[in-house]
Design a protein around this motif. Structure first.
Motif, PDB file in Angstrom:
ATOM      1  N   LEU A   1       0.852  -1.189   0.000  1.00 39.34           N
ATOM      2  CA  LEU A   1       0.000   0.000   0.000  1.00 39.34           C
ATOM      3  C   LEU A   1       0.888   1.240   0.000  1.00 39.34           C
ATOM      4  CD1 LEU A   1      -2.556  -1.012   2.781  1.00 39.34           C
ATOM      5  CD2 LEU A   1      -3.008  -0.950   0.326  1.00 39.34           C
ATOM      6  N   ASN A   2       0.508   2.244  -0.772  1.00 37.94           N
ATOM      7  CA  ASN A   2       1.262   3.499  -0.810  1.00 37.94           C
ATOM      8  C   ASN A   2       0.299   4.673  -0.956  1.00 37.94           C
ATOM      9  OD1 ASN A   2       4.337   2.830  -1.050  1.00 37.94           O
ATOM     10  ND2 ASN A   2       3.319   1.383  -2.430  1.00 37.94           N
ATOM     11  N   ALA A   3       0.585   5.735  -0.232  1.00 37.00           N
ATOM     12  CA  ALA A   3      -0.214   6.956  -0.321  1.00 37.00           C
ATOM     13  C   ALA A   3       0.722   8.156  -0.347  1.00 37.00           C
ATOM     14  CB  ALA A   3      -1.178   7.064   0.862  1.00 37.00           C
ATOM     15  N   ASN A   4       0.299   9.197  -1.047  1.00 35.73           N
ATOM     16  CA  ASN A   4       1.091  10.429  -1.082  1.00 35.73           C
ATOM     17  C   ASN A   4       0.163  11.630  -1.170  1.00 35.73           C
ATOM     18  OD1 ASN A   4       0.982  11.523  -4.103  1.00 35.73           O
ATOM     19  ND2 ASN A   4       1.123   9.290  -4.197  1.00 35.73           N
ATOM     20  N   PHE A   5       0.594  12.725  -0.626  1.00 36.99           N
ATOM     21  CA  PHE A   5      -0.162  13.970  -0.776  1.00 36.99           C
ATOM     22  C   PHE A   5       0.799  15.144  -0.621  1.00 36.99           C
ATOM     23  CE2 PHE A   5      -0.484  12.551   3.596  1.00 36.99           C
ATOM     24  CZ  PHE A   5      -0.261  13.684   4.352  1.00 36.99           C
ATOM     25  N   SER A   6       0.408  16.276  -1.199  1.00 44.17           N
ATOM     26  CA  SER A   6       1.279  17.452  -1.176  1.00 44.17           C
ATOM     27  C   SER A   6       0.450  18.720  -1.112  1.00 44.17           C
ATOM     28  CB  SER A   6       2.172  17.481  -2.426  1.00 44.17           C
ATOM     29  OG  SER A   6       1.386  17.598  -3.595  1.00 44.17           O
ATOM     30  N   THR A   7       1.055  19.755  -0.560  1.00 42.56           N
ATOM     31  CA  THR A   7       0.455  21.085  -0.512  1.00 42.56           C
ATOM     32  C   THR A   7       1.425  22.079  -1.143  1.00 42.56           C
ATOM     33  OG1 THR A   7       1.384  21.639   1.651  1.00 42.56           O
ATOM     34  CG2 THR A   7      -0.726  20.490   1.625  1.00 42.56           C
ATOM     35  N   ASN A   8       0.880  23.147  -1.681  1.00 38.41           N
ATOM     36  CA  ASN A   8       1.723  24.136  -2.357  1.00 38.41           C
ATOM     37  C   ASN A   8       1.043  25.495  -2.281  1.00 38.41           C
ATOM     38  OD1 ASN A   8       3.566  25.495  -3.895  1.00 38.41           O
ATOM     39  ND2 ASN A   8       3.092  24.465  -5.815  1.00 38.41           N
ATOM     40  N   LYS A   9       1.733  26.475  -1.713  1.00 42.74           N
ATOM     41  CA  LYS A   9       1.229  27.842  -1.652  1.00 42.74           C
ATOM     42  C   LYS A   9       2.134  28.757  -2.457  1.00 42.74           C
ATOM     43  CE  LYS A   9      -1.241  27.615   2.750  1.00 42.74           C
ATOM     44  NZ  LYS A   9      -1.437  28.239   4.086  1.00 42.74           N
ATOM     45  N   ASN A  10       1.538  29.440  -3.424  1.00 41.48           N
ATOM     46  CA  ASN A  10       2.292  30.356  -4.290  1.00 41.48           C
ATOM     47  C   ASN A  10       1.899  31.791  -3.979  1.00 41.48           C
ATOM     48  OD1 ASN A  10       3.599  28.397  -6.261  1.00 41.48           O
ATOM     49  ND2 ASN A  10       1.456  27.799  -6.409  1.00 41.48           N
ATOM     50  N   LYS A  11       2.879  32.666  -4.027  1.00 37.24           N
ATOM     51  CA  LYS A  11       2.615  34.083  -3.812  1.00 37.24           C
ATOM     52  C   LYS A  11       3.474  34.902  -4.756  1.00 37.24           C
ATOM     53  CE  LYS A  11       2.703  37.710  -0.278  1.00 37.24           C
ATOM     54  NZ  LYS A  11       3.052  38.049   1.123  1.00 37.24           N
ATOM     55  N   ILE A  12       2.859  35.905  -5.362  1.00 32.37           N
ATOM     56  CA  ILE A  12       3.590  36.811  -6.249  1.00 32.37           C
ATOM     57  C   ILE A  12       4.185  37.932  -5.401  1.00 32.37           C
ATOM     58  CG2 ILE A  12       3.414  38.378  -8.209  1.00 32.37           C
ATOM     59  CD1 ILE A  12       1.174  36.616  -9.260  1.00 32.37           C
ATOM     60  N   VAL A  13       5.487  37.955  -5.292  1.00 33.46           N
ATOM     61  CA  VAL A  13       6.180  38.925  -4.449  1.00 33.46           C
ATOM     62  C   VAL A  13       6.398  40.233  -5.191  1.00 33.46           C
ATOM     63  CG1 VAL A  13       8.266  39.353  -3.081  1.00 33.46           C
ATOM     64  CG2 VAL A  13       7.320  37.036  -3.218  1.00 33.46           C
ATOM     65  N   GLU A  14       6.730  40.136  -6.472  1.00 37.35           N
ATOM     66  CA  GLU A  14       7.077  41.336  -7.241  1.00 37.35           C
ATOM     67  C   GLU A  14       6.808  41.071  -8.708  1.00 37.35           C
ATOM     68  OE1 GLU A  14      11.067  44.104  -8.107  1.00 37.35           O
ATOM     69  OE2 GLU A  14      11.160  42.343  -6.799  1.00 37.35           O
ATOM     70  N   LEU A  15       6.422  42.122  -9.440  1.00 41.40           N
ATOM     71  CA  LEU A  15       6.243  41.998 -10.890  1.00 41.40           C
ATOM     72  C   LEU A  15       7.224  42.926 -11.594  1.00 41.40           C
ATOM     73  CD1 LEU A  15       2.373  41.610 -11.265  1.00 41.40           C
ATOM     74  CD2 LEU A  15       4.134  39.912 -11.719  1.00 41.40           C
ATOM     75  N   TYR A  16       6.702  43.955 -12.217  1.00 37.71           N
ATOM     76  CA  TYR A  16       7.518  44.877 -13.002  1.00 37.71           C
ATOM     77  C   TYR A  16       7.351  46.259 -12.388  1.00 37.71           C
ATOM     78  CZ  TYR A  16       9.659  46.702 -17.304  1.00 37.71           C
ATOM     79  OH  TYR A  16      10.497  47.282 -18.214  1.00 37.71           O
TER      80      TYR A  16
END
Length: 442
Positions: free
Chosen positions: A182-197
């Motif tokens: 048996l195998n299980a996996n999970f992931s979380t990911n938070k993205n944030k835009i710090v700077e543009l132009y």
């Protein structure tokens, strides 16, 4: 590229690498970029007494930088081939302004992890944390048509991405003839835009709309999550009640932030059983959160093919009968003019075809789903039989792919089959396949 590896008493390991690339598609002043990384692994169980319970333990840390360039002909103005005009070849000026000062895009990453095994490797745990930052991304930004171009190529932005990755595995049964994994996996990911132009706080990622209707947009806005969806929606009071006009229609206002299309969590689960020469297994995957805009539901409701557009209303009369004869639908809400509950019925065609396309929020959903992705049943042919035709191994398997959408928060839609990452574009439904696979290894 330079590589170096070192180990100490078989429990401490260090790997380093460094590389420099020169890109002919970048300007001479910026065409050289250096990147690399390193990793450190510590197998701490080698310092502990041997144990059948705690079989293995490793801590690791890694850092690195990667660089990337762009395809050719993007730093100077060049002509593009436009085929033939009659018998004469023709050229056009591209609609995108090139950039003579482009720089390579760079991405830095830090990762830390732990790998643990117990009960003679019968139970396995992995956990990893990552922190990645991308800078100077090469982006195409939209320009007003009055400039004579449609877009310009620039270096812009800093995007931060942080998250966790986990996996759990186990072998509950292991004998000479039977094994169950048996195998299980999970992931979380938070993205944030710090700077543009400089001077810009938002780049549009994508949009959709019909002629004459407002657009639903995906934005990249500074200090916001990456991929937020912004669209028109129903106006509401402080208590969350929909505000209705005196004609019985919801009041629509622009600029509703519906959240990002990036899911809160993704993962999967697999199970495999081997008994003598027989094998069986399945895989399941899921997503929690993330927004998805559905063109299919809009088309079904706007054309009157959706179930919700027909049937009986709360009076027990056909919805499609004239409102004057007891038909129509009542939109729940509060009249903005006097604060009283709405009592005005409206024609369902006016509502679903003429009004809702101006409120794309009503077609944007939570994309949570659980799906049985694959089921297999196989048999490994006996070695004596296989050797008769001079083969090493042979197996036959029955495979079902996409057999069951266990759960979807969007009725009638499979988010995992969406043609786009934020926009389910009205494509044909996904297919379920059942096949027979014969594999022979010589």
């Amino acid at each position: 590229m330079l590589l170096d590896s070192a180990g100490f008493k078989n429990f401490l390991f260090l790997d380093l690498n460094i590389r420099n690339d020169w890109s002919s598609s970048l300007p001479n002043a910026n065409n050289s970029y250096l990147y690399g990384g390193g990793s450190l692994a510590f197998v701490f169980t080698d310092l502990l007494p041997k144990s059948d319970i705690f079989s293995f333990g490793k801590a690791s840390f890694a850092f690195g930088r990667t660089g990337s360039d762009i395809g050719p002909y993007n730093i100077y103005q060049v002509y593009s081939s436009a085929g033939f005009y009659g018998t004469n070849p023709s050229l056009t000026v591209p609609n995108q302004i090139p950039n003579e000062n482009l720089k390579p895009a760079l991405s830095d990453a830090l990762e830390a992890g732990m790998e643990l095994k117990f009960l003679k490797n019968r139970l396995r745990l992995n956990a990893n944390y990552f922190d990645r930052t991308s800078r100077d991304q090469i982006l195409s930004v939209t320009l007003p048509s009055t400039t004579g171009f449609s877009s310009a190529l620039i270096n812009a932005g800093e995007v931060s991405s942080k998250g966790w990755e986990f996996s759990v595995g186990g072998t509950p049964i292991k004998t000479s003839s039977l094994t169950w994994d048996l195998n299980a996996n999970f992931s979380t990911n938070k993205n944030k835009i710090v700077e543009l132009y400089p001077g810009v706080d938002n780049f549009q990622f994508g949009s959709f709309g019909y002629q004459g209707t407002p657009l639903i947009r995906v934005e990249r806005r500074v200090d916001h999550a990456w991929g937020e969806i912004v669209a028109g929606g129903f106006k509401r009071d402080d208590k969350g009640n929909t505000l209705i006009d005196d004609d019985g229609m919801p009041i629509i206002e622009e600029g509703h932030n519906l959240g990002t299309f990036v899911p809160k969590m993704t993962g999967g689960f697999t199970s495999s059983v081997t008994y003598k020469n027989f094998t069986a297994g399945f895989s399941l995957d899921f997503q929690i959160g993330g927004k998805l805009f559905s063109v299919t539901n809009g088309n079904l409701e706007g054309s009157g093919l959706a179930e919700v557009t027909a049937g009986l209303n709360d009076k027990g009369n056909p919805k499609r009968d004239p409102v004057a004869n007891g038909g129509g639908i009542l939109v729940p809400g509060i009249r903005e003019s006097d604060g009283k509950p709405n009592t005005t019925y409206v024609d369902p065609q006016d509502y679903y075809e003429g009004h809702i396309p101006y409120a794309w929020q009503e077609r944007t959903y939570d994309a949570t789903y659980v799906k049985l992705r694959e089921v297999t049943l196989g048999y490994n042919l006996p070695s004596k039989l296989v050797s008769r035709f001079k083969a090493q191994r042979a197996s036959i398997s029955l495979i079902a792919r996409n057999p069951w959408l266990v759960y979807s928060k969007i009725k009638g839609i499979d988010p995992s089959e969406s043609a786009g990452n934020w926009n389910e574009g009205g494509q044909l439904p996904g297919t379920r396949t059942i096949g027979l696979n014969l594999r022979i290894t010589f």
